[in-house]
Scaffold this active site. Structure first.
Site, PDB file in Angstrom:
ATOM      1  N   TYR A 151     -57.117 -73.102 -43.247  1.00 39.91           N
ATOM      2  CA  TYR A 151     -56.088 -72.867 -42.236  1.00 39.91           C
ATOM      3  C   TYR A 151     -56.314 -73.763 -41.017  1.00 39.91           C
ATOM      4  O   TYR A 151     -55.411 -74.480 -40.587  1.00 39.91           O
ATOM      5  CB  TYR A 151     -56.122 -71.394 -41.832  1.00 39.91           C
ATOM      6  CG  TYR A 151     -55.051 -70.990 -40.846  1.00 39.91           C
ATOM      7  CD1 TYR A 151     -53.705 -71.160 -41.143  1.00 39.91           C
ATOM      8  CD2 TYR A 151     -55.389 -70.423 -39.624  1.00 39.91           C
ATOM      9  CE1 TYR A 151     -52.727 -70.772 -40.239  1.00 39.91           C
ATOM     10  CE2 TYR A 151     -54.413 -70.028 -38.720  1.00 39.91           C
ATOM     11  CZ  TYR A 151     -53.082 -70.204 -39.036  1.00 39.91           C
ATOM     12  OH  TYR A 151     -52.116 -69.825 -38.142  1.00 39.91           O
ATOM     13  N   ASN A 180     -52.683 -65.540 -30.699  1.00 40.61           N
ATOM     14  CA  ASN A 180     -52.530 -64.132 -31.076  1.00 40.61           C
ATOM     15  C   ASN A 180     -51.242 -63.484 -30.549  1.00 40.61           C
ATOM     16  O   ASN A 180     -51.036 -63.409 -29.344  1.00 40.61           O
ATOM     17  CB  ASN A 180     -53.745 -63.405 -30.488  1.00 40.61           C
ATOM     18  CG  ASN A 180     -54.249 -62.358 -31.434  1.00 40.61           C
ATOM     19  OD1 ASN A 180     -53.519 -61.952 -32.340  1.00 40.61           O
ATOM     20  ND2 ASN A 180     -55.469 -61.940 -31.227  1.00 40.61           N
ATOM     21  N   VAL A 193     -56.462 -56.786 -35.224  1.00 42.76           N
ATOM     22  CA  VAL A 193     -57.036 -55.649 -34.514  1.00 42.76           C
ATOM     23  C   VAL A 193     -55.943 -54.740 -33.955  1.00 42.76           C
ATOM     24  O   VAL A 193     -56.077 -53.505 -33.971  1.00 42.76           O
ATOM     25  CB  VAL A 193     -58.040 -56.120 -33.433  1.00 42.76           C
ATOM     26  CG1 VAL A 193     -57.356 -56.937 -32.362  1.00 42.76           C
ATOM     27  CG2 VAL A 193     -58.771 -54.945 -32.813  1.00 42.76           C
ATOM     28  N   VAL A 194     -54.841 -55.302 -33.486  1.00 44.64           N
ATOM     29  CA  VAL A 194     -53.747 -54.470 -32.972  1.00 44.64           C
ATOM     30  C   VAL A 194     -53.190 -53.586 -34.086  1.00 44.64           C
ATOM     31  O   VAL A 194     -53.018 -52.365 -33.913  1.00 44.64           O
ATOM     32  CB  VAL A 194     -52.626 -55.348 -32.369  1.00 44.64           C
ATOM     33  CG1 VAL A 194     -51.380 -54.508 -32.086  1.00 44.64           C
ATOM     34  CG2 VAL A 194     -53.107 -56.038 -31.094  1.00 44.64           C
ATOM     35  N   PHE A 197     -55.795 -50.800 -35.079  1.00 44.60           N
ATOM     36  CA  PHE A 197     -55.907 -49.719 -34.095  1.00 44.60           C
ATOM     37  C   PHE A 197     -54.669 -48.823 -34.106  1.00 44.60           C
ATOM     38  O   PHE A 197     -54.768 -47.596 -34.092  1.00 44.60           O
ATOM     39  CB  PHE A 197     -56.107 -50.286 -32.688  1.00 44.60           C
ATOM     40  CG  PHE A 197     -57.516 -50.763 -32.403  1.00 44.60           C
ATOM     41  CD1 PHE A 197     -58.546 -50.587 -33.315  1.00 44.60           C
ATOM     42  CD2 PHE A 197     -57.816 -51.372 -31.182  1.00 44.60           C
ATOM     43  CE1 PHE A 197     -59.839 -51.031 -33.038  1.00 44.60           C
ATOM     44  CE2 PHE A 197     -59.094 -51.809 -30.897  1.00 44.60           C
ATOM     45  CZ  PHE A 197     -60.107 -51.651 -31.828  1.00 44.60           C
ATOM     46  N   GLY A 213     -67.777 -53.924 -28.611  1.00 39.54           N
ATOM     47  CA  GLY A 213     -66.419 -53.792 -28.106  1.00 39.54           C
ATOM     48  C   GLY A 213     -66.142 -54.614 -26.861  1.00 39.54           C
ATOM     49  O   GLY A 213     -65.050 -54.548 -26.295  1.00 39.54           O
ATOM     50  N   GLN A 215     -66.115 -57.847 -26.889  1.00 43.46           N
ATOM     51  CA  GLN A 215     -65.481 -59.119 -27.274  1.00 43.46           C
ATOM     52  C   GLN A 215     -64.111 -59.219 -26.583  1.00 43.46           C
ATOM     53  O   GLN A 215     -63.346 -58.269 -26.560  1.00 43.46           O
ATOM     54  CB  GLN A 215     -65.256 -59.214 -28.778  1.00 43.46           C
ATOM     55  CG  GLN A 215     -66.443 -58.911 -29.659  1.00 43.46           C
ATOM     56  CD  GLN A 215     -66.438 -57.459 -30.104  1.00 43.46           C
ATOM     57  OE1 GLN A 215     -66.404 -56.550 -29.272  1.00 43.46           O
ATOM     58  NE2 GLN A 215     -66.483 -57.244 -31.410  1.00 43.46           N
ATOM     59  N   ARG A 217     -60.327 -60.739 -26.072  1.00 47.20           N
ATOM     60  CA  ARG A 217     -59.200 -61.310 -26.805  1.00 47.20           C
ATOM     61  C   ARG A 217     -58.023 -61.456 -25.836  1.00 47.20           C
ATOM     62  O   ARG A 217     -58.040 -60.915 -24.727  1.00 47.20           O
ATOM     63  CB  ARG A 217     -58.768 -60.382 -27.958  1.00 47.20           C
ATOM     64  CG  ARG A 217     -59.785 -60.221 -29.064  1.00 47.20           C
ATOM     65  CD  ARG A 217     -59.883 -61.486 -29.904  1.00 47.20           C
ATOM     66  NE  ARG A 217     -60.836 -61.345 -31.002  1.00 47.20           N
ATOM     67  CZ  ARG A 217     -62.150 -61.488 -30.875  1.00 47.20           C
ATOM     68  NH1 ARG A 217     -62.678 -61.771 -29.695  1.00 47.20           N
ATOM     69  NH2 ARG A 217     -62.941 -61.365 -31.926  1.00 47.20           N
ATOM     70  N   ARG A 284     -60.860 -66.946 -28.048  1.00 44.60           N
ATOM     71  CA  ARG A 284     -59.825 -67.950 -27.850  1.00 44.60           C
ATOM     72  C   ARG A 284     -58.885 -67.468 -26.773  1.00 44.60           C
ATOM     73  O   ARG A 284     -58.218 -66.454 -26.917  1.00 44.60           O
ATOM     74  CB  ARG A 284     -59.051 -68.194 -29.143  1.00 44.60           C
ATOM     75  CG  ARG A 284     -59.879 -68.884 -30.176  1.00 44.60           C
ATOM     76  CD  ARG A 284     -59.000 -69.632 -31.151  1.00 44.60           C
ATOM     77  NE  ARG A 284     -59.740 -69.868 -32.366  1.00 44.60           N
ATOM     78  CZ  ARG A 284     -59.464 -69.290 -33.531  1.00 44.60           C
ATOM     79  NH1 ARG A 284     -58.449 -68.456 -33.623  1.00 44.60           N
ATOM     80  NH2 ARG A 284     -60.177 -69.556 -34.584  1.00 44.60           N
TER      81      ARG A 284
END
Lengths: 324, 324
Positions: A151, A180, A193-194, A197, A213, A215, A217, A284
């Protein structure tokens, strides 16, 4: 006078379907949607199918675009699965869609005398960056033999191919590096992740956080992303090619995200901590100064508001699938 | 017992022809050479054409390899122009040969049950590096929209595709990152500094040095490169994939190179300094510790010796072309 037609490849995907809808319903352009339905779905387009200005063509762009497809003023190339779950399934397809698919789009653009091709690139071209935020001039840190390389490298090579066509064939190209994005219409099971959750919260399951947790984003709401894409594709000067970052520059930790999800869903789920998995450490965050300058654009939808709308969508999908 | 057949794509190119010759004459393998003759030439293979174990097939690997081509135990994929002059001519072709060509080679390898595919990657995957020497783990510094990106990114994406096939189809792949190589059979007009200096010296013209001549380069003699390629392709354990750097790690300045060229050609040319051109500042020097360890290999031909042999070749070609 009728507005020029727009072709959207990958138009049955999450972002693509929103792009089609805005083009048709807000901007008044006829739309031709191409999609191979490998990860997209006509369900995403259900409300558009009766519109006489909307045409759906089931087609895989790794094969040449049929000559009888009507010519369009703009072509927006959004065809390529972007989430790790889908990418892992068929890595060859990811790279071929990025390169061969783009080549077919560019060739069609030339023979059909399209004015502009928008190429959906990705923040993944920066790989596992050692600087934050990432400017467009940052060359990235990508391992060509890493697990997501098909990718990451495919999308990098696609940018190179865009520039070759601009140089050698004179076609206008616009490269947006999409970060994202979330919102109604996103995949529930793509491993983002969205989605994880929201699905967990709405099912009353624990929200699983990998590692501590902390990290960081960034998450861009779909309406903001679509607005950015269309401004870049249609409203920038002909000579402006990019690449241009499109995404949110607001940092959120995974734990904060989990807490907002619990709040907007009113779920009673606990947050469960699991060991960090390899390769989840990436941060990122796009530097979006160039987008502000070139497009007068920045995301305006707050995470709470965006997640409320997304949760409503997830609730509907989960209820519908529970009924069937 | 007859040795297994070897297919060499790009076998009529500079490196490919030497690979074919060594396989046939020293190692005793039947060879099938595929080449589209876009930059290669059957002249490079003139001495092999009468050998009953040698087959030449004119074929462009961006099209599927015909099913009637005999199966081979090994496939060495050396097809892709490497010098900037050829690359600039058709950037799209460079990227399609790298990706689509490799895909066709890998598919042929699977249907014909080849044991191993060797992929000729390049030191150009490191782009414009900020560290020297470059180890295989260094992610490189490549601008996806830079002037040579179709080659650099195409070759990076090709490595990614190799790994995808290894993972998803179980085929053995060996990735060699080839650095600057010179020797008899090299193109006289490909714009490489060795070819430019030798041609200028043998024509009694001034040797043109851009900038102060202190730019550092490394040059690997063709026999050493071929030896490294074949060791990596045929003598490493099945699970070893690389990527592995192959090249010389001996640094030489452009001015030193010019002086050695004057010495071995006994030319009276002056060295003329011209303004530095953009993009000539790169220093690519491979770290070859992994090659020493895995292959027991390192280049052994000194620059003086290699240039003497190369000058003899250039002299013959220039004399022949002067006669016609």
């Amino acid at each position: 006078m009728a507005k020029g037609g727009v072709m959207v490849t990958g138009g049955a995907g999450f972002i693509g379907a929103h792009v089609c809808r805005k083009l048709l319903e807000e901007l008044g352009h006829p739309v031709i949607c191409l999609d191979n339905l490998s990860t997209g779905s006509v369900d995403n387009l259900a409300d558009l199918l009766a519109n006489p200005d909307f045409t759906f063509v089931e087609h895989d762009i790794t094969h040449p675009i049929p000559e009888d497809v009507p010519k369009c003023l703009y072509i927006l190339n959004l065809a390529c699965p972007g989430s790790p779950v889908f990418l892992q399934r068929d890595k060859e397809k990811a790279i071929l869609t990025s390169i061969l698919g783009l080549r077919n789009v560019l060739r069609f653009a030339i023979t059909s005398r399209s004015e502009t091709v928008f190429q959906a690139s990705t923040g993944a071209v920066y790989g596992d960056p050692e600087v934050t935020p990432q400017r467009e001039s940052y060359p990235g840190r990508v391992n060509p033999v890493g697990p997501l390389a098909c990718y990451e490298e495919g999308k990098r090579a696609a940018e190179a191919l865009c520039l070759a066509y601009r140089e050698q064939c004179g076609i206008r190209v616009k490269i947006g590096r999409l970060f994202n994005t979330y919102g109604p219409g996103m995949h529930l099971n793509a491993g983002t992740v969205v989605a994880n959750f929201l699905t967990q919260a709405l099912r009353g399951q624990p929200l699983t956080v990998y590692g501590d947790g902390r990290q960081i984003r960034t998450f861009c709401y779909i309406d903001d992303m679509v607005d950015g894409i269309l401004r870049l594709a249609m409203d920038t000067p002909g000579e402006f090619t990019g690449p241009l970052n499109l995404g949110s520059d607001v940092e959120v930790s995974i734990r904060e995200l989990a807490e907002i999800v619990l709040e907007v869903t009113a779920a009673k789920s606990e947050i469960r901590t699991l060991p960090a998995s390899a390769g989840t450490a990436r941060l990122r965050r796009p530097e979006i100064g160039l987008a502000k300058q070139q497009l007068g654009w920045e995301p305006t939808t707050g995470l709470q508001e965006g997640l409320e709308k997304t949760a409503a969508y997830f609730r509907t999908v989960l209820e519908t699938s529970a009924e069937t």
